[in-house]
Every structure is written in C-alpha cells, then in structure tokens.
Design a protein around this motif. Structure first.
Motif, short mmCIF file in Angstrom:
data_model
loop_
_atom_site.label_atom_id
_atom_site.label_comp_id
_atom_site.label_asym_id
_atom_site.label_seq_id
_atom_site.Cartn_x
_atom_site.Cartn_y
_atom_site.Cartn_z
N ALA A 118 -65.28 14.58 107.07
CA ALA A 118 -65.76 13.97 108.31
C ALA A 118 -67.06 13.20 108.06
CB ALA A 118 -65.97 15.03 109.39
N MET A 119 -67.96 13.75 107.26
CA MET A 119 -69.22 13.07 106.95
C MET A 119 -68.97 11.80 106.13
SD MET A 119 -71.88 16.31 106.52
CE MET A 119 -72.01 16.12 104.82
N THR A 120 -68.01 11.84 105.23
CA THR A 120 -67.67 10.67 104.43
C THR A 120 -67.14 9.55 105.32
OG1 THR A 120 -67.19 12.09 102.54
CG2 THR A 120 -66.32 9.85 102.46
N ARG A 121 -66.27 9.90 106.28
CA ARG A 121 -65.76 8.91 107.23
C ARG A 121 -66.89 8.31 108.05
NH1 ARG A 121 -61.66 12.71 107.84
NH2 ARG A 121 -62.59 13.50 109.77
N LYS A 122 -67.80 9.15 108.53
CA LYS A 122 -68.95 8.66 109.30
C LYS A 122 -69.82 7.73 108.46
CE LYS A 122 -69.38 12.50 112.55
NZ LYS A 122 -70.18 13.64 112.98
N GLN A 123 -70.01 8.09 107.19
CA GLN A 123 -70.81 7.25 106.30
C GLN A 123 -70.17 5.87 106.15
OE1 GLN A 123 -71.21 8.70 102.29
NE2 GLN A 123 -72.78 7.20 101.77
N GLY A 124 -68.83 5.84 106.05
CA GLY A 124 -68.12 4.56 105.95
C GLY A 124 -68.32 3.71 107.20
N VAL A 125 -68.27 4.35 108.36
CA VAL A 125 -68.46 3.63 109.62
C VAL A 125 -69.89 3.10 109.70
CG1 VAL A 125 -68.59 3.94 112.13
CG2 VAL A 125 -66.67 4.89 110.85
N ILE A 126 -70.85 3.91 109.32
CA ILE A 126 -72.26 3.49 109.37
C ILE A 126 -72.51 2.34 108.38
CG2 ILE A 126 -74.62 4.22 108.84
CD1 ILE A 126 -73.80 6.99 110.01
N THR A 127 -71.95 2.44 107.20
CA THR A 127 -72.10 1.38 106.20
C THR A 127 -71.51 0.08 106.72
OG1 THR A 127 -72.01 2.99 104.40
CG2 THR A 127 -71.57 0.71 103.82
N ALA A 128 -70.34 0.15 107.32
CA ALA A 128 -69.72 -1.05 107.88
C ALA A 128 -70.57 -1.63 109.01
CB ALA A 128 -68.32 -0.74 108.40
#
Length: 170
Positions: A25-35
């Motif tokens: 879940a944190m990895t997915r959130k990191q991807g969203v934040i990076t985008a």
C-alpha cells in the motif's frame, strides 16, 4: 509444547502478511505521489496541444467537450482571441489540460472528425514547426515555373520544375 510453537509460527506468518500488505500500500501511494509531483512540475506548454482543422464556428465550449474525454481541460484558447484565424492551417486552438498524461490521449485524436472537419493535433511545443511546414506547403501552382520546355513525346527528356526560378530537379 509443540502446539505453542505452531501457534507462534502462525502468528509470525500473520504479522508478515500484514507487513507485506502495508508495504504494498505504501509503494502504491509513493507511485501516486511521485506522479503528482511530476505533474506539478509540468509547464502549461507541456500540458497543451495545438489543434488545427477546426470548423470555423467551433467554440471553446465545444472544443472543451470534445477533448474532455482525454482528461480535465483547464482552458481553450482559440487563435485570434475568440475569432478564427484563417491562415495556412485554418482555424486553430490551444487546449491546455490539467495533467500532462492527458496530452498523450489528446494526440490520439489526430485524424478524428469534429463538426465534420478532420482534426490535426500536435504538442504545443511543436507549433512553430507545424506553422513553418504549413507555410512551405502553402505554395500555389503560380509559384511553380518550368525551367525548360515540357517534353512533347513519351520517353523524351525529363521535365524540370523550379520554384521561383531558383533551379529545379530533373
């Protein structure tokens, strides 16, 4: 005592599964934040396309509705401040999106029909190249002058054509 060890192993496995889910879940959130950060760094020009081939009566609202399928449209600027510019490219507009990812989808609308006209869509950054190319293509038949007499029989010498008397090709 053997049953206590099995319970402990089961509890550890359960905790490991929970940690793996949280990490995912944190990895997915990191991807969203990076985008989101990448989008926030994008300039309006990077979030915009240049559209030509528009119908003379196309409005900003109609253009917005047509391109909304690509993503949120921030603004539409019709060349000439609301009127249409009839140059080599015909009526044109700049469509600015809220996200740079919408630009990729908008580019796929090139060649589609809008108000019975076929659209050309390019990156706004490429606008100068498009205008220059259109200027080169706008030459009329009067611009072309023969540099030698046309052959009168099939198979005779090639016909050379020059532009503005500056030479030609054979």
């Amino acid at each position: 005592e053997g049953g206590g060890g099995e319970d402990e192993v089961a509890e550890i496995k359960k905790r490991m599964k929970l940690v793996a889910e949280q990490l995912s879940a944190m990895t997915r959130k990191q991807g969203v934040i990076t985008a989101a950060l990448e989008h926030s760094k994008a300039t309006p020009e990077q979030c915009s396309v240049y559209v030509t081939g528009l119908h003379p009566r196309a409005t900003a609202a109609a253009i917005t509705a047509h391109f909304a399928r690509c993503g949120a449209v921030r603004r539409v600027h019709i060349a000439g401040g609301g009127g249409m510019v009839r140059g080599n490219l015909g009526p044109a507009a700049t469509v600015e999106f809220a996200s740079v990812t919408s630009v990729d989808r908008a580019l796929k609308l090139a060649g589609t029909t809008f108000l019975e006209h076929t659209l050309s869509v390019c990156l706004k950054a490429d606008t100068a190249k498009v205008v220059a190319a259109a200027s080169l293509l706008s030459a009329t038949a009067a611009d072309f002058k023969p540099t030698e007499a046309a052959p009168t029989t099939p198979g005779s010498s090639a016909f050379a054509v020059g532009v503005g008397g500056r030479g030609g090709f054979a």
